[in-house]
Design a protein around this motif. Structure first.
Motif, PDB file in Angstrom:
ATOM      1  N   VAL A  17      49.090  -6.678  14.201  1.00  0.00           N
ATOM      2  CA  VAL A  17      47.972  -6.458  13.280  1.00  0.00           C
ATOM      3  C   VAL A  17      46.750  -6.047  14.090  1.00  0.00           C
ATOM      4  CG1 VAL A  17      46.473  -7.480  11.533  1.00  0.00           C
ATOM      5  CG2 VAL A  17      48.873  -8.186  11.683  1.00  0.00           C
ATOM      6  N   THR A  18      46.177  -4.888  13.792  1.00  0.00           N
ATOM      7  CA  THR A  18      44.949  -4.461  14.454  1.00  0.00           C
ATOM      8  C   THR A  18      43.743  -4.901  13.624  1.00  0.00           C
ATOM      9  OG1 THR A  18      44.768  -2.307  13.360  1.00  0.00           O
ATOM     10  CG2 THR A  18      46.188  -2.446  15.307  1.00  0.00           C
ATOM     11  N   GLY A  19      42.569  -4.935  14.265  1.00  0.00           N
ATOM     12  CA  GLY A  19      41.363  -5.334  13.545  1.00  0.00           C
ATOM     13  C   GLY A  19      41.511  -6.671  12.860  1.00  0.00           C
ATOM     14  N   ALA A  20      42.121  -7.637  13.567  1.00  0.00           N
ATOM     15  CA  ALA A  20      42.566  -8.868  12.925  1.00  0.00           C
ATOM     16  C   ALA A  20      41.444  -9.827  12.556  1.00  0.00           C
ATOM     17  CB  ALA A  20      43.566  -9.590  13.832  1.00  0.00           C
ATOM     18  N   SER A  21      40.221  -9.590  12.991  1.00  0.00           N
ATOM     19  CA  SER A  21      39.131 -10.495  12.623  1.00  0.00           C
ATOM     20  C   SER A  21      38.400 -10.040  11.373  1.00  0.00           C
ATOM     21  CB  SER A  21      38.137 -10.626  13.783  1.00  0.00           C
ATOM     22  OG  SER A  21      37.610  -9.358  14.134  1.00  0.00           O
ATOM     23  N   GLY A  22      38.683  -8.825  10.899  1.00  0.00           N
ATOM     24  CA  GLY A  22      38.057  -8.341   9.670  1.00  0.00           C
ATOM     25  C   GLY A  22      38.748  -8.892   8.438  1.00  0.00           C
ATOM     26  N   GLY A  23      38.235  -8.539   7.274  1.00  0.00           N
ATOM     27  CA  GLY A  23      38.776  -9.069   6.042  1.00  0.00           C
ATOM     28  C   GLY A  23      40.231  -8.723   5.818  1.00  0.00           C
ATOM     29  N   VAL A  24      40.575  -7.426   5.909  1.00  0.00           N
ATOM     30  CA  VAL A  24      41.955  -6.996   5.692  1.00  0.00           C
ATOM     31  C   VAL A  24      42.851  -7.472   6.828  1.00  0.00           C
ATOM     32  CG1 VAL A  24      43.482  -4.998   5.464  1.00  0.00           C
ATOM     33  CG2 VAL A  24      41.271  -5.010   4.301  1.00  0.00           C
ATOM     34  N   GLY A  25      42.371  -7.361   8.062  1.00  0.00           N
ATOM     35  CA  GLY A  25      43.181  -7.772   9.206  1.00  0.00           C
ATOM     36  C   GLY A  25      43.524  -9.243   9.178  1.00  0.00           C
ATOM     37  N   LEU A  26      42.540 -10.085   8.901  1.00  0.00           N
ATOM     38  CA  LEU A  26      42.798 -11.525   8.870  1.00  0.00           C
ATOM     39  C   LEU A  26      43.730 -11.872   7.709  1.00  0.00           C
ATOM     40  CD1 LEU A  26      41.844 -13.871  10.683  1.00  0.00           C
ATOM     41  CD2 LEU A  26      40.201 -14.452   8.891  1.00  0.00           C
ATOM     42  N   ALA A  27      43.561 -11.181   6.586  1.00  0.00           N
ATOM     43  CA  ALA A  27      44.476 -11.383   5.462  1.00  0.00           C
ATOM     44  C   ALA A  27      45.897 -11.008   5.841  1.00  0.00           C
ATOM     45  CB  ALA A  27      44.013 -10.556   4.263  1.00  0.00           C
ATOM     46  N   ALA A  28      46.045  -9.899   6.571  1.00  0.00           N
ATOM     47  CA  ALA A  28      47.379  -9.471   7.002  1.00  0.00           C
ATOM     48  C   ALA A  28      48.015 -10.500   7.933  1.00  0.00           C
ATOM     49  CB  ALA A  28      47.288  -8.107   7.689  1.00  0.00           C
ATOM     50  N   VAL A  29      47.208 -11.083   8.815  1.00  0.00           N
ATOM     51  CA  VAL A  29      47.717 -12.130   9.705  1.00  0.00           C
ATOM     52  C   VAL A  29      48.262 -13.299   8.882  1.00  0.00           C
ATOM     53  CG1 VAL A  29      47.031 -13.898  11.380  1.00  0.00           C
ATOM     54  CG2 VAL A  29      46.255 -11.543  11.674  1.00  0.00           C
ATOM     55  N   GLN A  30      47.470 -13.778   7.929  1.00  0.00           N
ATOM     56  CA  GLN A  30      47.872 -14.948   7.148  1.00  0.00           C
ATOM     57  C   GLN A  30      49.085 -14.657   6.264  1.00  0.00           C
ATOM     58  OE1 GLN A  30      44.075 -15.949   5.214  1.00  0.00           O
ATOM     59  NE2 GLN A  30      43.917 -17.722   6.574  1.00  0.00           N
TER      60      GLN A  30
END
Length: 354
Positions: free
Chosen positions: A187-200
């Motif tokens: 997951v790139t940009g993992a600290s942003g809204g979409v990125g963090l959502a993708a991580v979770q």
């Protein structure tokens, strides 16, 4: 049920843009509370989350087909003035004459998309707060079929508001990328809204998650569910290769740019690279032989389908993810909140609460 005269005659605070530009084009105004027509619901806004789409719509940063530098919104020219805000959680205050009255008083989340068909796999072709007025206001209108009852959810109003665009977009990527339990996902940009959502969401699906972030944000991204964190300040591809020596099944990418060409060889045979943003640049170059010789799929993903959103609301009702809220602001400080979003020093979602 018709709207009580005291509601329809009232005014409300709203924040709207009158032109493309910086935060200074956001104006706080008093406007009439809208009355729901047939098929519509009036929602009292309890929380509205910010997205990069808010910034890019305000800036006119989307371009047009054949004219990438044109000032435009998500799907074309913006009809000013426009009340922004796609992500709304609130309480149903009133309904149109043909809508079930038992919705009044229910806690709801609005699906902010307009679709090209009334089918479960329809594509989004419009967005609340861009193509029509959104939730930077004390009340907002929405089609009844886009209202999702989440009264039973354990999530806070701010957490529910964090879901529609960021988590809906992330779930759309995961579904289109066919992420399965046991996959290795980058997951790139993992600290942003979409990125963090993708991580979770990828972690909840049973994937091993490698997340790209930076500096002080790395610890928060790990706490949110990443198995391994990769510092974008160093060689991202080399770190990913070390963390996943056998390769990656799926890349969930909000950055694009140079990373696509450099990172494509990370994918295993039949891997999928799903792109939902262009924070790193909208022009991409890569060796096309890496694509066809290894049966790799490059997938564009824009938001979610109705079926994806139904899945997301099931997740919300069960409390299966815990959206991270970085900061909250009162509605009248929308310009300050957008400035905070643009600085990208936060992890999670920034939310306005009327």
């Amino acid at each position: 049920m018709t709207v009580p005269e005291t509601v329809s005659a009232a005014t409300m605070q709203a924040v709207r843009i009158t032109a493309h530009g910086g935060p200074e084009v956001l104006e706080v105004v008093q406007v009439p509370v809208p009355a729901p027509a047939a098929g519509q619901v009036l929602v009292q806004v309890r929380a509205v989350a910010l997205n990069n789409t808010d910034l890019w719509t305000r800036q006119g940063a989307y371009g047009l087909p054949g004219d990438p530098d044109a000032l435009a919104g998500w799907r074309g020219p913006v009809d000013f003035p426009r009340i922004q805000g796609a992500d709304v959680a609130g309480i149903v205050a009133a309904v149109g004459p043909d809508v079930a009255e038992d919705l009044v008083g229910r806690r709801v989340v609005i699906d902010p998309a307009r679709y090209d068909a009334e089918t479960p796999d329809a594509n989004p072709v419009g967005l609340m707060g861009s193509e029509w007025d959104g939730g930077y206001a004390e009340h907002v209108l929405a089609p009844a079929q886009r209202i999702h009852d989440v009264t039973s959810s354990p999530l806070s109003d701010a957490q529910l508001a964090a879901l529609p665009t960021a988590y809906g977009t992330a779930l759309g990527m995961i579904e289109r990328g066919r992420v399965r339990a046991g996959d290795t996902v980058l997951v790139t940009g993992a600290s942003g809204g979409v990125g963090l959502a993708a991580v979770q969401l990828a972690r909840a699906r049973g994937a091993t998650v490698l997340a790209v972030s930076s500096g002080a944000k790395l610890a928060t991204v790990r706490e949110a569910g990443a198995h391994e964190v990769i510092d974008r300040g160093a060689d991202v591809v080399e770190q990913a290769r070390t963390a996943a020596p056998d390769g990656v099944d799926v890349v969930l990418d909000v950055v694009a740019g140079q990373l696509v060409g450099e990172g494509l060889p990370l994918l295993r045979e039949g891997g999928r690279w799903v792109i939902v943003g262009a924070l790193g640049g909208h022009e991409v170059a890569f060796d096309v032989r890496r694509l066809y010789l290894h049966n790799i799929q490059l997938i564009g993903s824009s938001m979610h389908t109705p079926a994806h959103f139904d899945l997301l609301m099931d997740t919300a009702r069960a409390g299966q993810v815990q959206p991270v809220i970085a900061a909250t602001f009162p509605l009248g400080q929308a310009a300050r909140a957008q400035e905070e979003l643009g600085q990208r020093n936060h992890v999670g979602k920034i939310v306005l609460q009327p």
